[in-house]
Design a protein around this motif. Structure first.
Motif, PDB file in Angstrom:
ATOM      1  N   GLY A  14      12.990  45.581 -34.512  1.00 51.07           N
ATOM      2  CA  GLY A  14      13.907  46.140 -33.511  1.00 51.07           C
ATOM      3  C   GLY A  14      13.291  47.392 -32.934  1.00 51.07           C
ATOM      4  O   GLY A  14      12.774  48.236 -33.675  1.00 51.07           O
ATOM      5  N   TYR A  65      19.876  46.534 -36.083  1.00 49.63           N
ATOM      6  CA  TYR A  65      20.763  47.238 -35.158  1.00 49.63           C
ATOM      7  C   TYR A  65      21.440  48.416 -35.857  1.00 49.63           C
ATOM      8  O   TYR A  65      21.485  49.533 -35.337  1.00 49.63           O
ATOM      9  N   ILE A  99      26.340  42.463 -33.496  1.00 50.49           N
ATOM     10  CA  ILE A  99      26.543  43.695 -32.732  1.00 50.49           C
ATOM     11  C   ILE A  99      28.013  44.102 -32.755  1.00 50.49           C
ATOM     12  O   ILE A  99      28.347  45.276 -32.948  1.00 50.49           O
ATOM     13  N   ALA A 104      22.458  48.259 -26.480  1.00 49.64           N
ATOM     14  CA  ALA A 104      21.627  47.133 -26.882  1.00 49.64           C
ATOM     15  C   ALA A 104      21.641  46.143 -25.727  1.00 49.64           C
ATOM     16  O   ALA A 104      22.707  45.690 -25.306  1.00 49.64           O
TER      17      ALA A 104
END
Length: 371
Positions: free
Chosen positions: A265, A322, A353, A339
């Motif tokens: 990420g 995340y 998310i 994001a």
């Protein structure tokens, strides 16, 4: 009398790049693209080694009233077994006749390449900025995201374009990452450790080796996504080199099992907070100083890349990546994070998310039309 001409020299290319600045000069949410970056992506980017494009300008008399780029992406067609054409860099006054002229000109160019469908906007592919903003017009775009006024939706749809797929952007502010999210993150991390999956920061001292491993993950993690095609080594290195200039290793996390990178990420500072103040995207004579001195005042990040290779999905790696980035942005005292983008039908990632407090606040759309 309106007309559309192909861009054929440096002056016309500069006019092509600058046109949106004049068109959107009274829009407080418009962010100028850097001139040098736009020029490079239209002329010298590694994309041109495998594909081709043609830019066009629309005039009403002597006044520029629109622009468009017709794109033949050979790597996309080869990878997906399709015969698609694309359009991008679309900007236009609120006039359907002008929009139709631009779109039909792009279609005519693509018809000569024997394509059967036109998709867009992409600038110039899904590996760069793409999508038309259809929801969330009340704030500026994040870094490397597109922006347009609401009337663009009508221009494209009245020209016969239909939805292909929506791309989602998610937002967190200072308060949206709560104790429940932290508890979920801790449980997921403990589960990953039992599978010998560790989360670590990128090693900038070995950036070349790290980037090569990330390229392999990138080109396999997205292989089932609509419209995706792998980056060439040159394209990935080009992007990685640009990102390294603004990269904070605290926001570049790798998921590793037994020395093998299985996911990553990457979040970058929202430099659009600075670029919005740089007139016409010119770094000289004063824009460079605004960029350098403004970087320390940036209060947000964009999580722009996140992927996990097949066989390691459903383990919670996405949520952990995340979550750790959002946790770090709060620790650093930043005010917001985004994001973007995720595909509307990517339920696994979208649920991850939502579980850590993400708010789906902007939507971008890719359109298509048979030709």
């Amino acid at each position: 009398m309106k007309k559309v001409i192909p861009v054929s020299n440096k002056k016309e290319l500069a006019n092509f790049i600058d046109f949106p600045h004049e068109l959107h000069k009274n829009d407080p949410n418009y962010v100028p693209e850097l001139f040098i970056a736009q020029r490079d992506i239209l002329t010298t980017h590694p994309f041109h080694k495998h594909s081709s494009l043609q830019t066009f300008l629309a005039y009403d008399g002597d006044k520029i009233v629109g622009r468009i780029c017709a794109i033949l992406n050979n790597n996309h067609n080869k990878f997906n077994g399709t015969n698609d054409g694309f359009f991008g860099f679309f900007d236009c006054i609120n006039d359907q006749e002008t929009a139709n002229l631009l779109i039909n000109t792009a279609i005519d160019w693509l018809k000569e390449k024997k394509v059967v469908k036109i998709i867009g906007p992409v600038n110039p592919s899904t590996n760069e900025t793409c999508g038309l903003l259809i929801k969330g017009f009340d704030s500026p775009p994040m870094v490397m995201m597109t922006y347009n006024p609401p009337y663009y939706v009508d221009l494209l749809e009245k020209a016969g374009f239909k939805k292909q797929v929506d791309l989602l952007a998610w937002h967190w502010d200072k308060t949206s990452y709560n104790d429940k999210s932290v508890q979920l993150l801790d449980k997921l991390q403990d589960r990953l450790k039992r599978s010998d999956v560790l989360i670590r920061k990128v090693n900038l001292k070995k950036f070349k080796e790290e980037a090569a491993a990330l390229r392999e993950v990138y080109n396999t993690a997205w292989d089932k996504n609509m419209g995706f095609f792998p980056m060439t080594n040159e394209e990935f290195d080009y992007t990685a080199k640009d990102l390294k200039m603004i990269l904070d290793p605290d926001f570049c996390l790798l998921a590793e099992q037994h020395g093998k990178i299985v996911g990553f990420g990457v979040a970058i500072p929202d430099v659009n907070q600075v670029l919005i103040k740089i007139k016409k995207g010119r770094l000289l004579p004063t824009g460079l100083f605004k960029l350098l001195f403004g970087k320390s005042k940036i209060k947000g990040i964009r999580i722009m890349l996140l992927g996990v290779i097949d066989g390691y999905r459903k383990m919670g790696i996405e949520a952990v990546l995340y979550g750790n980035i959002i946790k770090e942005y709060r620790r650093k005292g930043l005010e917001y994070a985004e994001a973007s983008w995720t595909l509307e039908h990517n339920d696994m990632v979208n649920r991850a998310i939502e579980a850590i407090g993400g708010d789906q606040y902007k939507t971008y759309r890719l359109y298509e039309k048979a030709i």
